[in-house]
Scaffold this motif. Sequence first.
Motif, PDB file in Angstrom:
ATOM      1  N   VAL A  99      89.102  91.078  24.234  1.00 51.81           N
ATOM      2  CA  VAL A  99      88.415  92.347  23.998  1.00 51.81           C
ATOM      3  C   VAL A  99      89.310  93.178  23.094  1.00 51.81           C
ATOM      4  O   VAL A  99      90.440  93.510  23.472  1.00 51.81           O
ATOM      5  CB  VAL A  99      88.149  93.096  25.325  1.00 51.81           C
ATOM      6  CG1 VAL A  99      87.475  94.434  25.068  1.00 51.81           C
ATOM      7  CG2 VAL A  99      87.320  92.225  26.257  1.00 51.81           C
ATOM      8  N   PRO A 100      88.825  93.516  21.914  1.00 49.74           N
ATOM      9  CA  PRO A 100      89.671  94.284  20.996  1.00 49.74           C
ATOM     10  C   PRO A 100      89.900  95.699  21.527  1.00 49.74           C
ATOM     11  O   PRO A 100      89.052  96.262  22.220  1.00 49.74           O
ATOM     12  CB  PRO A 100      88.876  94.300  19.697  1.00 49.74           C
ATOM     13  CG  PRO A 100      87.469  94.012  20.098  1.00 49.74           C
ATOM     14  CD  PRO A 100      87.525  93.209  21.360  1.00 49.74           C
ATOM     15  N   ARG A 105      95.926 101.408  17.025  1.00 45.85           N
ATOM     16  CA  ARG A 105      97.235 101.316  17.642  1.00 45.85           C
ATOM     17  C   ARG A 105      97.274 102.246  18.861  1.00 45.85           C
ATOM     18  O   ARG A 105      96.478 103.165  18.980  1.00 45.85           O
ATOM     19  CB  ARG A 105      98.353 101.682  16.671  1.00 45.85           C
ATOM     20  CG  ARG A 105      98.308 103.103  16.159  1.00 45.85           C
ATOM     21  CD  ARG A 105      99.388 103.339  15.100  1.00 45.85           C
ATOM     22  NE  ARG A 105      99.333 104.687  14.613  1.00 45.85           N
ATOM     23  CZ  ARG A 105     100.042 105.682  15.122  1.00 45.85           C
ATOM     24  NH1 ARG A 105     100.878 105.476  16.093  1.00 45.85           N
ATOM     25  NH2 ARG A 105      99.918 106.901  14.618  1.00 45.85           N
ATOM     26  N   ALA A 106      98.170 101.991  19.749  1.00 39.83           N
ATOM     27  CA  ALA A 106      98.295 102.800  20.956  1.00 39.83           C
ATOM     28  C   ALA A 106      98.716 104.225  20.593  1.00 39.83           C
ATOM     29  O   ALA A 106      99.526 104.427  19.688  1.00 39.83           O
ATOM     30  CB  ALA A 106      99.288 102.185  21.902  1.00 39.83           C
ATOM     31  N   GLN A 107      98.177 105.174  21.286  1.00 37.44           N
ATOM     32  CA  GLN A 107      98.502 106.568  21.041  1.00 37.44           C
ATOM     33  C   GLN A 107      99.352 107.083  22.212  1.00 37.44           C
ATOM     34  O   GLN A 107      98.942 107.000  23.356  1.00 37.44           O
ATOM     35  CB  GLN A 107      97.247 107.419  20.942  1.00 37.44           C
ATOM     36  CG  GLN A 107      96.303 106.987  19.825  1.00 37.44           C
ATOM     37  CD  GLN A 107      96.917 107.240  18.461  1.00 37.44           C
ATOM     38  OE1 GLN A 107      97.362 108.341  18.185  1.00 37.44           O
ATOM     39  NE2 GLN A 107      96.944 106.231  17.636  1.00 37.44           N
ATOM     40  N   ILE A 108     100.503 107.619  21.922  1.00 36.61           N
ATOM     41  CA  ILE A 108     101.370 108.204  22.957  1.00 36.61           C
ATOM     42  C   ILE A 108     100.888 109.617  23.271  1.00 36.61           C
ATOM     43  O   ILE A 108     100.746 110.021  24.378  1.00 36.61           O
ATOM     44  CB  ILE A 108     102.849 108.229  22.530  1.00 36.61           C
ATOM     45  CG1 ILE A 108     103.335 106.824  22.200  1.00 36.61           C
ATOM     46  CG2 ILE A 108     103.697 108.876  23.588  1.00 36.61           C
ATOM     47  CD1 ILE A 108     103.211 105.823  23.325  1.00 36.61           C
ATOM     48  N   SER A 109     100.575 110.363  22.237  1.00 34.43           N
ATOM     49  CA  SER A 109     100.130 111.736  22.402  1.00 34.43           C
ATOM     50  C   SER A 109      99.156 112.056  21.292  1.00 34.43           C
ATOM     51  O   SER A 109      99.335 111.642  20.162  1.00 34.43           O
ATOM     52  CB  SER A 109     101.313 112.688  22.355  1.00 34.43           C
ATOM     53  OG  SER A 109     100.864 114.025  22.369  1.00 34.43           O
ATOM     54  N   GLU A 110      98.112 112.785  21.629  1.00 29.65           N
ATOM     55  CA  GLU A 110      97.131 113.164  20.613  1.00 29.65           C
ATOM     56  C   GLU A 110      97.595 114.355  19.796  1.00 29.65           C
ATOM     57  O   GLU A 110      97.021 114.679  18.773  1.00 29.65           O
ATOM     58  CB  GLU A 110      95.800 113.495  21.295  1.00 29.65           C
ATOM     59  CG  GLU A 110      95.149 112.311  21.972  1.00 29.65           C
ATOM     60  CD  GLU A 110      94.687 111.238  21.005  1.00 29.65           C
ATOM     61  OE1 GLU A 110      94.325 111.567  19.863  1.00 29.65           O
ATOM     62  OE2 GLU A 110      94.698 110.068  21.387  1.00 29.65           O
ATOM     63  N   THR A 111      98.611 115.061  20.279  1.00 25.15           N
ATOM     64  CA  THR A 111      99.087 116.240  19.567  1.00 25.15           C
ATOM     65  C   THR A 111     100.413 115.924  18.891  1.00 25.15           C
ATOM     66  O   THR A 111     101.201 115.131  19.363  1.00 25.15           O
ATOM     67  CB  THR A 111      99.288 117.438  20.531  1.00 25.15           C
ATOM     68  OG1 THR A 111     100.231 117.069  21.506  1.00 25.15           O
ATOM     69  CG2 THR A 111      97.982 117.802  21.197  1.00 25.15           C
ATOM     70  N   SER A 112     100.656 116.571  17.791  1.00 27.76           N
ATOM     71  CA  SER A 112     101.923 116.351  17.093  1.00 27.76           C
ATOM     72  C   SER A 112     102.976 117.274  17.691  1.00 27.76           C
ATOM     73  O   SER A 112     102.679 118.354  18.170  1.00 27.76           O
ATOM     74  CB  SER A 112     101.767 116.593  15.603  1.00 27.76           C
ATOM     75  OG  SER A 112     101.359 117.918  15.390  1.00 27.76           O
ATOM     76  N   THR A 113     104.216 116.841  17.645  1.00 31.15           N
ATOM     77  CA  THR A 113     105.313 117.653  18.190  1.00 31.15           C
ATOM     78  C   THR A 113     106.049 118.383  17.105  1.00 31.15           C
ATOM     79  O   THR A 113     105.970 118.127  15.954  1.00 31.15           O
ATOM     80  CB  THR A 113     106.318 116.777  18.960  1.00 31.15           C
ATOM     81  OG1 THR A 113     106.769 115.738  18.108  1.00 31.15           O
ATOM     82  CG2 THR A 113     105.670 116.231  20.195  1.00 31.15           C
TER      83      THR A 113
END
Length: 113
Positions: A99-100, A105-113
């Motif tokens: 299952v794709p 790619r995996a996302q650690i956080s949706e917001t930028s730091t």
Amino acid sequence: MAERNANGIGTPADIRDHIAAFRDAGVDQVIFLQQAGRNRHEHICQSLELFAAEVMPEFKAEVAEREARKAAELAPYIAAAMGRKRWMKPLADEDIPVVPASRARAQISETST
């Protein structure tokens, strides 16, 4: 005869009686809704702490015996059901679909730091 508390609101003794009536009727799990109406967070926490300190210990002490009795009562029915169960043969690795991922790619956080 005292009036039966049917709403789960009252003193620890009221709640003990309320839950004991459920237990005596065969109920083994109860869910209370505390986040309704105008309840403040601190009042909900106080209520939960009071319940844990003064009501729950009586019922917690009965858990092992109740679970053993329940397992013994259900054992013949579980055995009969498992006897009727059609077991699926194990799948070979190549028979399991890939299952794709829903993202590239995996996302650690949706917001930028």
